[in-house]
Design a protein around this motif. Structure first.
Motif, mmCIF file in Angstrom:
data_model
loop_
_atom_site.group_PDB
_atom_site.id
_atom_site.type_symbol
_atom_site.label_atom_id
_atom_site.label_comp_id
_atom_site.label_asym_id
_atom_site.label_seq_id
_atom_site.Cartn_x
_atom_site.Cartn_y
_atom_site.Cartn_z
ATOM 1 N N ALA A 11 -1.753 3.584 -1.691
ATOM 2 C CA ALA A 11 -2.033 3.222 -0.296
ATOM 3 C C ALA A 11 -2.234 1.724 -0.119
ATOM 4 O O ALA A 11 -1.788 1.137 0.879
ATOM 5 C CB ALA A 11 -3.270 3.984 0.189
ATOM 6 N N ARG A 12 -2.892 1.060 -1.071
ATOM 7 C CA ARG A 12 -3.175 -0.370 -0.928
ATOM 8 C C ARG A 12 -1.897 -1.214 -0.913
ATOM 9 O O ARG A 12 -1.901 -2.354 -0.452
ATOM 10 C CB ARG A 12 -4.088 -0.837 -2.063
ATOM 11 C CG ARG A 12 -3.462 -0.732 -3.452
ATOM 12 C CD ARG A 12 -4.406 -1.190 -4.554
ATOM 13 N NE ARG A 12 -3.785 -1.086 -5.869
ATOM 14 C CZ ARG A 12 -3.762 0.033 -6.598
ATOM 15 N NH1 ARG A 12 -4.330 1.132 -6.117
ATOM 16 N NH2 ARG A 12 -3.174 0.049 -7.777
ATOM 17 N N ALA A 13 -0.784 -0.651 -1.450
ATOM 18 C CA ALA A 13 0.474 -1.402 -1.494
ATOM 19 C C ALA A 13 1.335 -1.185 -0.252
ATOM 20 O O ALA A 13 2.356 -1.860 -0.078
ATOM 21 C CB ALA A 13 1.266 -1.012 -2.738
ATOM 22 N N VAL A 14 0.918 -0.261 0.627
ATOM 23 C CA VAL A 14 1.751 0.066 1.789
ATOM 24 C C VAL A 14 1.886 -1.104 2.766
ATOM 25 O O VAL A 14 2.992 -1.366 3.271
ATOM 26 C CB VAL A 14 1.223 1.333 2.489
ATOM 27 C CG1 VAL A 14 1.863 1.510 3.870
ATOM 28 C CG2 VAL A 14 1.494 2.557 1.625
ATOM 29 N N PRO A 53 1.169 9.241 7.222
ATOM 30 C CA PRO A 53 1.184 9.353 5.765
ATOM 31 C C PRO A 53 0.921 10.787 5.277
ATOM 32 O O PRO A 53 0.668 11.676 6.061
ATOM 33 C CB PRO A 53 0.034 8.434 5.328
ATOM 34 C CG PRO A 53 -0.298 7.601 6.516
ATOM 35 C CD PRO A 53 0.040 8.445 7.700
ATOM 36 N N ASN A 54 0.978 10.923 3.920
ATOM 37 C CA ASN A 54 0.558 12.152 3.266
ATOM 38 C C ASN A 54 1.477 13.311 3.639
ATOM 39 O O ASN A 54 1.020 14.355 4.093
ATOM 40 C CB ASN A 54 -0.909 12.451 3.635
ATOM 41 C CG ASN A 54 -1.495 13.602 2.860
ATOM 42 O OD1 ASN A 54 -1.046 13.919 1.771
ATOM 43 N ND2 ASN A 54 -2.509 14.236 3.435
ATOM 44 N N CYS A 55 2.772 13.147 3.424
ATOM 45 C CA CYS A 55 3.708 14.199 3.822
ATOM 46 C C CYS A 55 4.961 14.178 2.953
ATOM 47 O O CYS A 55 5.276 13.172 2.318
ATOM 48 C CB CYS A 55 4.091 14.062 5.288
ATOM 49 S SG CYS A 55 5.145 12.639 5.632
ATOM 50 N N GLY A 109 -4.046 8.964 0.890
ATOM 51 C CA GLY A 109 -5.195 8.092 0.676
ATOM 52 C C GLY A 109 -5.551 7.262 1.889
ATOM 53 O O GLY A 109 -6.082 6.155 1.754
ATOM 54 N N PHE A 110 -5.294 7.801 3.078
ATOM 55 C CA PHE A 110 -5.614 7.077 4.316
ATOM 56 C C PHE A 110 -6.709 7.823 5.074
ATOM 57 O O PHE A 110 -7.740 8.175 4.503
ATOM 58 C CB PHE A 110 -4.349 6.900 5.157
ATOM 59 C CG PHE A 110 -3.366 5.923 4.574
ATOM 60 C CD1 PHE A 110 -3.470 4.558 4.810
ATOM 61 C CD2 PHE A 110 -2.310 6.359 3.771
ATOM 62 C CE1 PHE A 110 -2.567 3.650 4.274
ATOM 63 C CE2 PHE A 110 -1.398 5.470 3.235
ATOM 64 C CZ PHE A 110 -1.527 4.109 3.481
#
Length: 480
Positions: free
Chosen positions: A86-89, A140-142, A110-111
């Protein structure tokens, strides 16, 4: 003067990328979930455009050239799948802006769903930045998209053959299981969408798209929560006025509501309010993933019932008696067999071990020469709306008899299909559970043959009866 071409739905570009880049593929990763899973799925289904992989050091993965950054790719990229942390998005999004990417699919989790305030702020910032530059986000998360015509797959084992059923799902697992459970029964999909948190594109966006999509004739959905309630309500009403729609809504209980919130950052809406919306919109709300598949089968193959009158045909008196109870409990009716129909049946049935009342329990089904003769007079009866044929394989009974199944079963399925087409009256087949390996294989084979003939199949009499009852309920919501 030729008719004008149908309008292209506004989000159509999302479903037809010309090129794809995947960020976050490990050089050691297997073909499961994650970046490697998307590579394997796209290769298996035969994505027609170029696939680019992003890896900081690897020269190639699975024979596909890698690039250190998205901006190092020399050609244009339409669609990016993110499997990075997530931190790299945010950094990946900036590269998407530079590259002119139109769609960013965030498999990355991770959001907001973590419940952490800082993670939620990061998601909001990503969405705001994407909207500022016109990039659409899935997730996200899909798991993203399964589009057979575009050769897009979210998981391995998904068919390149398209069909009329579209699905919107907050859960990637439920989307994948719907495809896997329904495919052996003849269901093929136009588009399947797993949208996770729905930070940008939400259920309402995808429902509106499927409503406008000429390839989609039937819509099913799995929803965990309500995002922008008034807009979702408008989308559901609009879809329900246009196409058959069935929705599985989680969060029916307090425990389910908590689980939905932790899964995709959704707050489950009050189920009574949602029920009222569905009824007003002419939409069915179902209780399980299995029922969602069954209703899709009913919409696809039964389509309409002229009434609740069912004649049950099968070998095995006990199963037929239970069928009568199960169908009556579902709100269906078992009318008596008319005298003229009984007279015709008596000509093709053996007297011993036979009942030509309703349910019809007859050994004539084991005789290939009598198979059509048993069904034909029932199909022509004026007091019959649908025939339910129950059968089983293995264990020495019923359909296990009567010769080589490789020859017998195709002829039986063809006979049922021809009768359904000739009389314009649906035949429904319930294939009771097998008890042997051979029986399981024969049952799966017969199920496939029935689907090819346009016959609805169900794994039990109870589920067949429930699906027919729900179809009648849906017709009532349509004012039929």
């Amino acid at each position: 003067m030729s008719a004008p071409a149908p309008a292209v739905p506004a989000l159509d570009f999302v479903f037809h990328p010309r090129s794809i880049a995947i960020a976050g593929v490990s050089a050691k990763e297997g073909p499961g979930f994650g970046g490697g899973g998307f590579v394997a799925s796209l290769l298996e289904i035969g994505f027609r455009g170029p696939i680019y992989l992003i890896h900081p050091t690897a020269p190639a993965i699975r024979g596909i050239k890698c690039y250190p950054r998205l901006t190092d790719i020399p050609d244009s990229v339409d669609y990016v799948i993110s499997s990075v942390p997530a931190r790299a998005v945010p950094g990946l999004l900036e590269d998407c802006i530079v590259k002119g990417v139109r769609v960013l699919h965030l498999f990355t989790a991770g959001f907001t769903e973590t419940g952490d305030a800082e993670r939620a702020k990061m998601e909001q910032a990503v969405v705001a930045r994407a909207r500022e530059v016109g990039i659409r986000l899935i997730g996200p998360n899909c798991m993203g998209l399964y589009v057979p015509d575009a050769r897009l797959a979210m998981m391995q084992g998904q068919s390149p053959e398209s069909g009329p059923v579209g699905m919107v799902s907050q859960s990637g697992m439920n989307a994948g299981e719907f495809v896997r459970y329904s495919a052996p029964r003849g269901i093929r999909c136009s588009k399947v969408i797993s949208f996770g948190n729905g930070a940008d594109l939400k259920a309402a966006d995808f429902l509106d798209y499927l409503t406008d999509d000429p390839q989609t004739e039937i819509i099913v959905a799995y929803l965990e929560g309500i995002q922008d309630g008034p807009r979702l309500a408008r989308a559901i009403r609009r879809a329900g006025k246009t196409k058959p729609v069935a929705i599985l809504k989680s969060g029916r209980t307090e425990s389910g509501s908590r689980a939905a919130s932790s899964h995709t950052a959704s707050l489950a809406g009050a189920i009574r309010v949602f029920d009222g919306l569905c009824k007003q919109a002419g939409v069915l709300r179902v209780e399980s993933l299995e029922e969602l598949v069954d209703v899709a089968v009913a919409f696809r193959y039964i389509k309409r019932l002229s009434g609740p009158n069912v004649v049950v045909v099968g070998g095995g008196g006990g199963a037929s008696v239970l069928a009568a109870d199960d169908l009556d409990a579902a709100g269906l009716a078992l009318p008596p067999i008319l005298p003229e129909t009984q007279e015709a049946l008596a000509k093709v049935t053996h007297e011993a071990g036979t009942s030509i009342r309703n349910p019809i329990d007859t050994t004539s089904l084991w005789d290939e020469n009598s198979f059509e003769g048993t069904f034909r007079p029932i199909m022509g009866a004026s007091n019959v709306d649908v025939i339910l044929h129950h059968t089983s394989f293995g264990g020495g009974g019923g359909s296990s008899r009567g010769g080589d199944p490789r020859h017998r079963l195709p002829r039986q399925a063809e006979t049922l299909g021809n009768l359904q087409r000739e009389f314009g009256k649906p035949i429904v087949v319930a294939i009771r559970p097998a008890t042997t390996d051979d029986g399981f294989e024969q049952g799966a084979y017969f199920q496939e043959l029935c689907a090819q003939q346009g016959i609805a199949t169900f794994p039990s009499i109870v589920r067949a009866g429930n699906a027919m009852a729900r179809l009648l309920e849906w017709q009532g919501l349509q004012g039929e």
